[in-house]
Write an enzyme that holds these catalytic residues in place. Structure first.
Site, PDB file in Angstrom:
ATOM      1  N   ARG A 134       0.835  -1.208   0.000  1.00  0.00           N
ATOM      2  CA  ARG A 134       0.000   0.000   0.000  1.00  0.00           C
ATOM      3  C   ARG A 134       0.868   1.256   0.000  1.00  0.00           C
ATOM      4  O   ARG A 134       1.885   1.310   0.694  1.00  0.00           O
ATOM      5  CB  ARG A 134      -0.943  -0.004   1.212  1.00  0.00           C
ATOM      6  CG  ARG A 134      -1.958  -1.116   1.135  1.00  0.00           C
ATOM      7  CD  ARG A 134      -3.053  -1.007   2.165  1.00  0.00           C
ATOM      8  NE  ARG A 134      -3.802  -2.265   2.210  1.00  0.00           N
ATOM      9  CZ  ARG A 134      -4.782  -2.596   1.383  1.00  0.00           C
ATOM     10  NH1 ARG A 134      -5.162  -1.746   0.442  1.00  0.00           N
ATOM     11  NH2 ARG A 134      -5.394  -3.763   1.491  1.00  0.00           N
ATOM     12  N   ILE A 149       2.178   4.831   0.845  1.00  0.00           N
ATOM     13  CA  ILE A 149       2.231   5.494   2.149  1.00  0.00           C
ATOM     14  C   ILE A 149       1.400   6.781   2.161  1.00  0.00           C
ATOM     15  O   ILE A 149       0.981   7.253   3.221  1.00  0.00           O
ATOM     16  CB  ILE A 149       3.711   5.777   2.522  1.00  0.00           C
ATOM     17  CG1 ILE A 149       3.875   5.920   4.024  1.00  0.00           C
ATOM     18  CG2 ILE A 149       4.261   6.988   1.787  1.00  0.00           C
ATOM     19  CD1 ILE A 149       5.318   5.841   4.477  1.00  0.00           C
ATOM     20  N   ASN A 152       4.043   6.245 -13.803  1.00  0.00           N
ATOM     21  CA  ASN A 152       4.630   7.556 -14.051  1.00  0.00           C
ATOM     22  C   ASN A 152       6.059   7.382 -14.556  1.00  0.00           C
ATOM     23  O   ASN A 152       6.771   6.476 -14.106  1.00  0.00           O
ATOM     24  CB  ASN A 152       4.635   8.388 -12.768  1.00  0.00           C
ATOM     25  CG  ASN A 152       3.232   8.705 -12.273  1.00  0.00           C
ATOM     26  OD1 ASN A 152       2.320   8.922 -13.078  1.00  0.00           O
ATOM     27  ND2 ASN A 152       3.042   8.713 -10.967  1.00  0.00           N
ATOM     28  N   VAL A 161      10.070   7.929  -7.441  1.00  0.00           N
ATOM     29  CA  VAL A 161      10.897   6.790  -7.037  1.00  0.00           C
ATOM     30  C   VAL A 161      11.331   6.067  -8.307  1.00  0.00           C
ATOM     31  O   VAL A 161      10.488   5.606  -9.091  1.00  0.00           O
ATOM     32  CB  VAL A 161      10.133   5.827  -6.098  1.00  0.00           C
ATOM     33  CG1 VAL A 161      11.017   4.640  -5.727  1.00  0.00           C
ATOM     34  CG2 VAL A 161       9.660   6.554  -4.841  1.00  0.00           C
ATOM     35  N   HIS A 171       7.169   1.197 -11.080  1.00  0.00           N
ATOM     36  CA  HIS A 171       6.043   0.726 -10.261  1.00  0.00           C
ATOM     37  C   HIS A 171       4.737   1.107 -10.943  1.00  0.00           C
ATOM     38  O   HIS A 171       4.629   2.157 -11.575  1.00  0.00           O
ATOM     39  CB  HIS A 171       6.100   1.301  -8.847  1.00  0.00           C
ATOM     40  CG  HIS A 171       6.324   2.776  -8.800  1.00  0.00           C
ATOM     41  ND1 HIS A 171       7.563   3.350  -8.991  1.00  0.00           N
ATOM     42  CD2 HIS A 171       5.468   3.803  -8.622  1.00  0.00           C
ATOM     43  CE1 HIS A 171       7.463   4.662  -8.911  1.00  0.00           C
ATOM     44  NE2 HIS A 171       6.191   4.968  -8.700  1.00  0.00           N
TER      45      HIS A 171
HETATM   46  P1  5GP Z   1       5.772   7.967  -8.199  1.00  0.00           P
HETATM   47  O1  5GP Z   1       5.577   9.406  -7.786  1.00  0.00           O
HETATM   48  O2  5GP Z   1       7.246   7.655  -8.346  1.00  0.00           O
HETATM   49  O3  5GP Z   1       4.960   7.528  -9.368  1.00  0.00           O
HETATM   50  O4  5GP Z   1       5.221   7.103  -7.005  1.00  0.00           O
HETATM   51  C1  5GP Z   1       5.964   6.820  -5.863  1.00  0.00           C
HETATM   52  C2  5GP Z   1       4.994   6.481  -4.789  1.00  0.00           C
HETATM   53  O5  5GP Z   1       5.704   5.889  -3.723  1.00  0.00           O
HETATM   54  C3  5GP Z   1       4.255   7.701  -4.208  1.00  0.00           C
HETATM   55  O6  5GP Z   1       2.860   7.553  -4.424  1.00  0.00           O
HETATM   56  C4  5GP Z   1       4.645   7.692  -2.746  1.00  0.00           C
HETATM   57  O7  5GP Z   1       3.584   8.046  -1.889  1.00  0.00           O
HETATM   58  C5  5GP Z   1       5.083   6.251  -2.524  1.00  0.00           C
HETATM   59  N1  5GP Z   1       6.068   6.102  -1.473  1.00  0.00           N
HETATM   60  C6  5GP Z   1       7.183   6.857  -1.276  1.00  0.00           C
HETATM   61  N2  5GP Z   1       7.874   6.414  -0.220  1.00  0.00           N
HETATM   62  C7  5GP Z   1       7.190   5.338   0.264  1.00  0.00           C
HETATM   63  C8  5GP Z   1       7.428   4.447   1.360  1.00  0.00           C
HETATM   64  O8  5GP Z   1       8.407   4.537   2.093  1.00  0.00           O
HETATM   65  N3  5GP Z   1       6.503   3.465   1.541  1.00  0.00           N
HETATM   66  C9  5GP Z   1       5.412   3.327   0.734  1.00  0.00           C
HETATM   67  N4  5GP Z   1       4.568   2.330   1.020  1.00  0.00           N
HETATM   68  N5  5GP Z   1       5.168   4.145  -0.305  1.00  0.00           N
HETATM   69  C10 5GP Z   1       6.050   5.141  -0.540  1.00  0.00           C
END
Ligand code: 5GP
Length: 114
Positions: free
Chosen positions: A29, A31, A87, A96, A100
């Protein structure tokens, strides 16, 4: 590629609410959930972005999509519907750099996204 916190989640070095796992895929899930259901599906083998995928990764990416659909069915919201998002890079909103797939569900999604 540089290691991200998702590798630490895979190795259980930092906690996460893990909801699905198989040999190739882990899901947990988000965060900062953007919907009642917000789960991230990641390959255990790190790839930084969509741009880094090669033909041999096609099965792996397919497994992410199938895992998300299987989860939505298992949780009972597949028929109501959901959204999947990958993304890519800054303009895509990627923060990140371990590829994903976001699975968002449990509410009406809007289009176009912001
Ligand atoms: P992006 O912005 O790269 O598409 O998505 C990265 C996602 O990782 C974000 O929705 C963010 O909330 C989630 N995220 C970042 N750090 C953590 C973490 O330590 N644990 C979890 N479960 N999600 C994280």
């Amino acid at each position: 590629m540089a290691e991200t916190l998702f590798s630490k989640i895979i190795r259980r070095e930092i906690p996460a609410d893990i909801v699905y796992e198989d040999d190739d895929v882990l899901a947990f899930r988000d965060i900062q959930p953007q919907a009642p259901v917000h789960v991230l599906f990641i390959p255990k083998r790190a790839v930084a972005t969509l741009n880094d995928l090669v033909v041999d990764d096609a099965l792996l990416i397919g497994k992410l999509v199938l895992a998300a659909a299987t989860f939505a069915k298992r949780e009972g919201f597949a028929d109501a519907g959901y959204r999947t998002v990958i993304n890519c890079n800054p303009d895509g909103g990627q923060s990140v750099y371990h590829i994903h797939l976001h699975l968002l569900g449990g509410r009406q999604m809007q289009w176009p996204p912001g």
